[in-house]
Design a protein around this motif. Structure first.
Motif, PDB file in Angstrom:
ATOM      1  N   PRO A  51      41.623  43.794  38.075  1.00 47.55           N
ATOM      2  CA  PRO A  51      40.600  43.468  37.619  1.00 47.55           C
ATOM      3  C   PRO A  51      39.550  43.262  38.427  1.00 47.55           C
ATOM      4  O   PRO A  51      38.510  43.324  39.056  1.00 47.55           O
ATOM      5  N   CYS A  52      40.516  41.940  37.831  1.00 50.79           N
ATOM      6  CA  CYS A  52      39.048  40.278  38.657  1.00 50.79           C
ATOM      7  C   CYS A  52      38.926  40.420  40.398  1.00 50.79           C
ATOM      8  O   CYS A  52      38.366  39.993  40.461  1.00 50.79           O
ATOM      9  N   ARG A  55      39.296  43.168  42.063  1.00 51.94           N
ATOM     10  CA  ARG A  55      38.104  44.251  42.649  1.00 51.94           C
ATOM     11  C   ARG A  55      37.334  43.359  41.986  1.00 51.94           C
ATOM     12  O   ARG A  55      36.282  43.480  43.121  1.00 51.94           O
ATOM     13  N   LYS A  56      36.324  43.243  41.027  1.00 53.36           N
ATOM     14  CA  LYS A  56      35.329  42.645  40.262  1.00 53.36           C
ATOM     15  C   LYS A  56      34.736  41.266  41.638  1.00 53.36           C
ATOM     16  O   LYS A  56      33.741  41.669  41.703  1.00 53.36           O
ATOM     17  N   ASN A  57      35.445  40.337  42.033  1.00 56.62           N
ATOM     18  CA  ASN A  57      35.329  39.404  43.549  1.00 56.62           C
ATOM     19  C   ASN A  57      35.459  40.100  44.620  1.00 56.62           C
ATOM     20  O   ASN A  57      35.356  39.386  45.657  1.00 56.62           O
ATOM     21  N   ALA A  86      38.360  32.186  41.138  1.00 57.23           N
ATOM     22  CA  ALA A  86      38.268  33.203  40.077  1.00 57.23           C
ATOM     23  C   ALA A  86      39.121  33.750  39.446  1.00 57.23           C
ATOM     24  O   ALA A  86      38.573  34.442  37.574  1.00 57.23           O
ATOM     25  N   CYS A  87      39.845  34.127  39.601  1.00 54.84           N
ATOM     26  CA  CYS A  87      40.799  35.152  38.989  1.00 54.84           C
ATOM     27  C   CYS A  87      42.257  34.375  37.613  1.00 54.84           C
ATOM     28  O   CYS A  87      42.814  34.813  37.622  1.00 54.84           O
ATOM     29  N   ASN A  88      42.597  32.994  38.473  1.00 57.40           N
ATOM     30  CA  ASN A  88      43.751  32.503  37.746  1.00 57.40           C
ATOM     31  C   ASN A  88      43.649  31.262  37.220  1.00 57.40           C
ATOM     32  O   ASN A  88      42.022  31.047  36.543  1.00 57.40           O
ATOM     33  N   THR A  89      44.115  31.602  35.331  1.00 58.30           N
ATOM     34  CA  THR A  89      43.814  30.998  34.430  1.00 58.30           C
ATOM     35  C   THR A  89      44.580  29.875  34.055  1.00 58.30           C
ATOM     36  O   THR A  89      44.078  28.645  33.630  1.00 58.30           O
ATOM     37  N   ILE A 140      39.686  33.482  45.026  1.00 58.02           N
ATOM     38  CA  ILE A 140      40.056  34.503  44.154  1.00 58.02           C
ATOM     39  C   ILE A 140      40.467  34.328  43.911  1.00 58.02           C
ATOM     40  O   ILE A 140      41.073  34.046  42.541  1.00 58.02           O
ATOM     41  N   TYR A 141      42.152  34.635  43.810  1.00 55.20           N
ATOM     42  CA  TYR A 141      43.432  34.722  43.484  1.00 55.20           C
ATOM     43  C   TYR A 141      44.760  34.155  44.024  1.00 55.20           C
ATOM     44  O   TYR A 141      44.369  34.027  45.320  1.00 55.20           O
ATOM     45  N   ALA A 188      46.193  40.405  37.192  1.00 52.79           N
ATOM     46  CA  ALA A 188      44.769  40.959  38.110  1.00 52.79           C
ATOM     47  C   ALA A 188      43.244  41.533  38.763  1.00 52.79           C
ATOM     48  O   ALA A 188      42.761  41.073  39.538  1.00 52.79           O
TER      49      ALA A 188
END
Length: 118
Positions: free
Chosen positions: A76-77, A79-81, A111-114, A57-58, A74
């Motif tokens: 919110p992301c 948590r969402k995942n 999923a949450c890294n850009t 996830i991150y 990050a």
């Protein structure tokens, strides 16, 4: 509640280097606030499914794990995942943290890294 699983997560960087992180489980992101050790290093959020499979996830770095999650960009992301594991590895040198973080990020699609995702 944060629980030390007394297990490790091995994760391989794009360089081929394997890193061993200590796993903790949690029920809610707020469980992390002020509960982890007060040293720096690398951390990886995952969603553990079917016992051993971990969905990435991150991945990040922290100067101090005990305060890093008080205001995480990050959250919110994460948590969402539905992250339910955080794995940490102590790395005292800030420059080594940078190198290891990039090595791991470039090997996986978190999923949450850009930045630096493969």
């Amino acid at each position: 509640m944060l629980r030390n699983l007394h297990q490790t997560l091995s994760i391989k960087g794009v360089s081929g280097q394997t890193y061993t992180l200590h796993q903790f489980s949690f029920d809610d992101f707020d469980d992390l606030k002020g509960t982890l050790p007060n040293y720096g290093g690398i951390y990886v959020f995952t969603r553990a499914v079917l016992g051993q499979k971990h969905n990435p996830i991150y991945c990040g770095k922290a100067d101090d794990f005990s305060t890093r999650y008080n205001n995480h960009h990050a959250e919110p992301c994460i948590r969402k995942n539905r992250a339910n594991r955080i794995s940490i590895m102590r790395v005292d040198s800030p420059s080594n943290r940078d190198t290891i973080e990039i090595d791991i990020l470039e090997a996986y699609n978190f999923a949450c890294n850009t930045q630096h995702n493969c």
